[in-house]
Motif scaffolding. Sequence first.
Motif, PDB file in Angstrom:
ATOM      1  N   SER A 265       0.835  -1.205   0.000  1.00  0.00           N
ATOM      2  CA  SER A 265       0.000   0.000   0.000  1.00  0.00           C
ATOM      3  C   SER A 265       0.867   1.251   0.000  1.00  0.00           C
ATOM      4  O   SER A 265       0.577   2.230  -0.710  1.00  0.00           O
ATOM      5  CB  SER A 265      -0.931  -0.010   1.213  1.00  0.00           C
ATOM      6  OG  SER A 265      -1.750  -1.157   1.204  1.00  0.00           O
ATOM      7  N   ARG A 266       1.939   1.218   0.770  1.00  0.00           N
ATOM      8  CA  ARG A 266       2.831   2.388   0.804  1.00  0.00           C
ATOM      9  C   ARG A 266       3.534   2.596  -0.533  1.00  0.00           C
ATOM     10  O   ARG A 266       3.652   3.723  -1.024  1.00  0.00           O
ATOM     11  CB  ARG A 266       3.851   2.185   1.928  1.00  0.00           C
ATOM     12  CG  ARG A 266       4.869   3.298   2.054  1.00  0.00           C
ATOM     13  CD  ARG A 266       5.762   3.069   3.268  1.00  0.00           C
ATOM     14  NE  ARG A 266       6.385   1.754   3.250  1.00  0.00           N
ATOM     15  CZ  ARG A 266       7.482   1.463   2.550  1.00  0.00           C
ATOM     16  NH1 ARG A 266       8.063   2.397   1.799  1.00  0.00           N
ATOM     17  NH2 ARG A 266       8.005   0.254   2.602  1.00  0.00           N
ATOM     18  N   LEU A 271       3.935   5.351  -5.943  1.00  0.00           N
ATOM     19  CA  LEU A 271       3.867   5.312  -7.405  1.00  0.00           C
ATOM     20  C   LEU A 271       2.777   6.234  -7.939  1.00  0.00           C
ATOM     21  O   LEU A 271       2.915   6.797  -9.034  1.00  0.00           O
ATOM     22  CB  LEU A 271       3.615   3.878  -7.872  1.00  0.00           C
ATOM     23  CG  LEU A 271       4.795   2.906  -7.728  1.00  0.00           C
ATOM     24  CD1 LEU A 271       4.363   1.494  -8.066  1.00  0.00           C
ATOM     25  CD2 LEU A 271       5.946   3.331  -8.641  1.00  0.00           C
ATOM     26  N   ARG A 272       1.697   6.390  -7.232  1.00  0.00           N
ATOM     27  CA  ARG A 272       0.624   7.276  -7.694  1.00  0.00           C
ATOM     28  C   ARG A 272       1.103   8.716  -7.801  1.00  0.00           C
ATOM     29  O   ARG A 272       0.637   9.470  -8.665  1.00  0.00           O
ATOM     30  CB  ARG A 272      -0.571   7.192  -6.735  1.00  0.00           C
ATOM     31  CG  ARG A 272      -1.293   5.853  -6.746  1.00  0.00           C
ATOM     32  CD  ARG A 272      -2.491   5.892  -5.803  1.00  0.00           C
ATOM     33  NE  ARG A 272      -3.097   4.584  -5.635  1.00  0.00           N
ATOM     34  CZ  ARG A 272      -3.972   4.048  -6.484  1.00  0.00           C
ATOM     35  NH1 ARG A 272      -4.359   4.742  -7.549  1.00  0.00           N
ATOM     36  NH2 ARG A 272      -4.475   2.852  -6.256  1.00  0.00           N
ATOM     37  N   THR A 273       2.007   9.095  -6.915  1.00  0.00           N
ATOM     38  CA  THR A 273       2.481  10.484  -6.924  1.00  0.00           C
ATOM     39  C   THR A 273       3.758  10.670  -7.731  1.00  0.00           C
ATOM     40  O   THR A 273       3.926  11.680  -8.428  1.00  0.00           O
ATOM     41  CB  THR A 273       2.721  10.957  -5.486  1.00  0.00           C
ATOM     42  OG1 THR A 273       3.657  10.075  -4.855  1.00  0.00           O
ATOM     43  CG2 THR A 273       1.417  10.946  -4.689  1.00  0.00           C
ATOM     44  N   GLU A 274       4.675   9.686  -7.677  1.00  0.00           N
ATOM     45  CA  GLU A 274       5.972   9.838  -8.334  1.00  0.00           C
ATOM     46  C   GLU A 274       6.069   9.090  -9.661  1.00  0.00           C
ATOM     47  O   GLU A 274       6.894   9.432 -10.505  1.00  0.00           O
ATOM     48  CB  GLU A 274       7.090   9.367  -7.397  1.00  0.00           C
ATOM     49  CG  GLU A 274       7.151  10.110  -6.081  1.00  0.00           C
ATOM     50  CD  GLU A 274       7.459  11.589  -6.269  1.00  0.00           C
ATOM     51  OE1 GLU A 274       8.136  11.938  -7.258  1.00  0.00           O
ATOM     52  OE2 GLU A 274       7.025  12.394  -5.417  1.00  0.00           O
ATOM     53  N   ARG A 299       7.707   0.912 -12.178  1.00  0.00           N
ATOM     54  CA  ARG A 299       7.132   2.131 -12.746  1.00  0.00           C
ATOM     55  C   ARG A 299       5.701   1.848 -13.144  1.00  0.00           C
ATOM     56  O   ARG A 299       5.294   0.698 -13.328  1.00  0.00           O
ATOM     57  CB  ARG A 299       7.926   2.611 -13.954  1.00  0.00           C
ATOM     58  CG  ARG A 299       7.961   1.665 -15.123  1.00  0.00           C
ATOM     59  CD  ARG A 299       8.601   2.313 -16.327  1.00  0.00           C
ATOM     60  NE  ARG A 299       7.879   3.499 -16.713  1.00  0.00           N
ATOM     61  CZ  ARG A 299       8.284   4.340 -17.676  1.00  0.00           C
ATOM     62  NH1 ARG A 299       9.432   4.116 -18.292  1.00  0.00           N
ATOM     63  NH2 ARG A 299       7.570   5.402 -17.983  1.00  0.00           N
ATOM     64  N   VAL A 300       4.900   2.898 -13.268  1.00  0.00           N
ATOM     65  CA  VAL A 300       3.488   2.783 -13.612  1.00  0.00           C
ATOM     66  C   VAL A 300       3.331   2.887 -15.125  1.00  0.00           C
ATOM     67  O   VAL A 300       3.933   3.755 -15.773  1.00  0.00           O
ATOM     68  CB  VAL A 300       2.657   3.873 -12.913  1.00  0.00           C
ATOM     69  CG1 VAL A 300       1.188   3.762 -13.312  1.00  0.00           C
ATOM     70  CG2 VAL A 300       2.800   3.763 -11.405  1.00  0.00           C
ATOM     71  N   ALA A 301       2.539   1.985 -15.713  1.00  0.00           N
ATOM     72  CA  ALA A 301       2.207   2.011 -17.141  1.00  0.00           C
ATOM     73  C   ALA A 301       0.830   1.395 -17.299  1.00  0.00           C
ATOM     74  O   ALA A 301       0.178   1.018 -16.321  1.00  0.00           O
ATOM     75  CB  ALA A 301       3.263   1.259 -17.950  1.00  0.00           C
ATOM     76  N   ALA A 302       0.390   1.282 -18.568  1.00  0.00           N
ATOM     77  CA  ALA A 302      -0.924   0.713 -18.843  1.00  0.00           C
ATOM     78  C   ALA A 302      -0.787  -0.723 -19.291  1.00  0.00           C
ATOM     79  O   ALA A 302       0.186  -1.105 -19.936  1.00  0.00           O
ATOM     80  CB  ALA A 302      -1.643   1.538 -19.906  1.00  0.00           C
TER      81      ALA A 302
END
Length: 676
Positions: A265-266, A271-274, A299-302
Motif C-alpha cells: 500500500s505504501r 507510485l501514484r504520486t511519483e 514504474r506505472v504504465a498501462a
Amino acid sequence: MSEFKANPGAGMSEPPAILIVDDMPANLSLVVDSLADQGFRVLVALDGVEALERARFSQPDLILLDVKMPGGIDGFETCRRLKMNEQTRDISVIFMTSLTGIEDLIEGFAAGGADYVTKPVQIDEMMARIGTHLSLRAMHKQLVAQNRQLSNEVSVRQHAEAALSRARDELEARVALRTAELARANASLRLEIEERRRAEAKLLSSEARFRTIVETSPLPFCITSMLDGTLLYMNEPFRELFGLPMHTDTILRVVDFYVNPATRSRLVQYLRTEGSFRNTEVNFKRPDGTTFWAMLTARVAAFDDAPAIYVGLNDVTARKQAEVKLRASEASLANAQRLARLGDWEWDTTDGVIHWSDEMYRILGLTPDGSRPDYRTFLAAVHRDDRALVRRAVRALLAERRPYSLDCRVRGADGVVRIVQFQAEAVPGAATQPLKVVGTIQDVTERKGIEHELLESREQLRELSAYMEAIREEERKRIAMEIHDELGQLLTALKMDVSLLKMRLTGDSDASKKADEMRELVEKTIWMVRNVASHLRPAALNFGIVSALEWLVEDFGRRKGVACQLWINGGEPVLDDAHATAVFRIVQASLTNVARHAGASRVDVTLTSSNAVLDLHVSDDGCGFDPAAASMGYSYGLLGMSERARLIGGSLRIDSSPETGTVVSIHVPLDDGPCS
C-alpha cells in the motif's frame, strides 16, 4: 369474613398499598389488623393534609377516607383535592362514614368517591368492596397500557407508510434518470468501439516485441494490476523465484506474497504520486511459507487499458540476512552491556591500538568524539589512590599472562566517582602475532552501595532484635514477679480466710463443704499462678543456670511424659542474667521442638563448663530431620535459637539426619571460671 387476600405474585411486584385516613387511632386498629392479615401494605394518615401528602408520595392503590375529621378540611374536601391533583386523580376513594343520609351520599360521590362503608365498619363488607375496587383499578391500569401500546403501533405504521411512499417516488425518478444516462452511454460506446479496434492492432504489434524482450531476460519480472494487485504477467525467472507452477487456474495477487501487506500500500501510494521508484528492498514470502528479500525497481504504465505496475526484482536475501544478523548481534551486545553496566575493551600491546565499547565510555564519563581510547586515558580516570594497584595488575598480566580481576575507583570527566570491577586476560596467539589483552569494566557502584547498606541494615536489625529480646525478657521477669509476689500473696491470704471461715462454720455441714470446695479452688488457682509465673520466667533462673535447667528438665519430663535427664560436667558456670536467660531459652526451644516434631522416647541435656567455655548439648533419639532443608524452608525457631547464641557471643550447631535423632550444641566462651 370474606377470604379476599392480596396476591403479590398475580401481576404485581409487591402487595397492594391501602391508605387509611382517620383521626381516631382506636378506630384504625381493627381495620389495620384486618388488612395486614390479608397481606396488604397499610399506610395511615390522621388528617386530610397528611393524607394528601402521603397519597402523592406513596401512590397507594386505594384510600379509605373518614368523612368527619378535625382541621381545616373534612373527608369530602380531601377527596376533591385528591381528584384535582394529576398524581392522585386515578386512586379510588372509599368513604368511611356514619352519615347515611342521601344528601351526604350524593355529596361524597360528587366529591369523587368511588364507594362508601358505614361506621362501625363491617370487616367482611369492607373487604368485599376493597377487592372490587382493587380489581377495577388493576383492569383500568391494564386498559391504559393497552391503549398506549396500540397508539404507538399506529404511529409507527403511519411513519412506515409515509417512508415507503417517499422511497417509491424517489425510485421512479432514479429509474427515469438512469434510462436517459444509458441512452447517452450507448451512443458514446459505439464511438469508442471503433476507436478501440484501431488501437488493438497497434497494441498487438507492440506486445509481441515486449514479450520477446521479457521472456529472454534473466531477471524476474512481473506486471500487476495497480488497483487490486492481480498478477497480470510473470516471466519464468519470476516463477522460479516465488516457486510458482507453470500453469495454474488460480488468480494470484501480489499482495499475498508480501510479508507485510501494508508495504505494498505504501509503495503503490508512492507510485501514484511519483510514477516510479528504484532499488527498494521488500520482504516477500513464497506459497510454501519461506521468505526472502528482493530489490525492486518499478514504474506505472498501462496494461489492457488499465493502470498497471511493471516490476523488476533482484534476490538479495543472502546479503539482507547477513546484515540483519550483524545488526541484531550488535544491538544485543549493546543492550546487554547497557543493562549489565558492563563495557569491554581490547588492547594490542605492540601497536597500542585500543577498542572501547560505548558502555565503557559512559562508565568513565567520556565521549567517543572527545577522548582517545588508550591506556593513559583509562589510567587518568582511575582514582589517584588506586592507580598503583592497577599498574601492578597490568604488569603482572603482561609478565605472567594470568587473568586478573580487581575493584577500583574511577573519576570520569563528569566528576562522578564510581566503583568498577576491572577484569583482563591475555589472548594467546602465534609467536609472530602481537600480544592482545582483552577485558571488561563493570560499574558496581550501586551493588557496592547496596551491599554496604545491607550489612548496616543487618547489624541494625540484629541490634534491634537483641534490644527487643532483652525488653521481652525483662517484661517476663517483671510480670512473673508481680504474679508470684502480689497475686500469689493475695491468693494465699484468700486461702487462709477460707480456712478461718470453715472453722467458724462447724455447725453447718453444707457451708463447711462449700468452704472446702472454695479452698480446693483457691489451691488450684495458686498452682496455676505459680505455673504461669514459672513459664514466663522460672524462679530457679534467679539461682543460676543449673537450677533453671533442673527445673526445666523436671517440668518437661512431667508434662510431656518423655524421659529427660540433666548431666552436669564441671562446676556451675558464672553467667550474668542475659547470658543465663539466653542459654535457658535455647534449651527450652530445643525441648519444645523435641516435643512437637521428634517423637522421641528419651532426651539428654548435658552441661559442660570449664574456665574458658561453656558447652551444652540437647540430644534426643527421635526421627531427626535435614537441617539444610529446614533452613531452606525458613524455620524461624532454629533461626531464633542461632540468633540468641550469636547475641551472647556463642555459636549453635545442629547435627541431625532422618531416623538418627538430633543433637543441638551450644558453645559459649566464658570470661570467668566456674565456681565450686
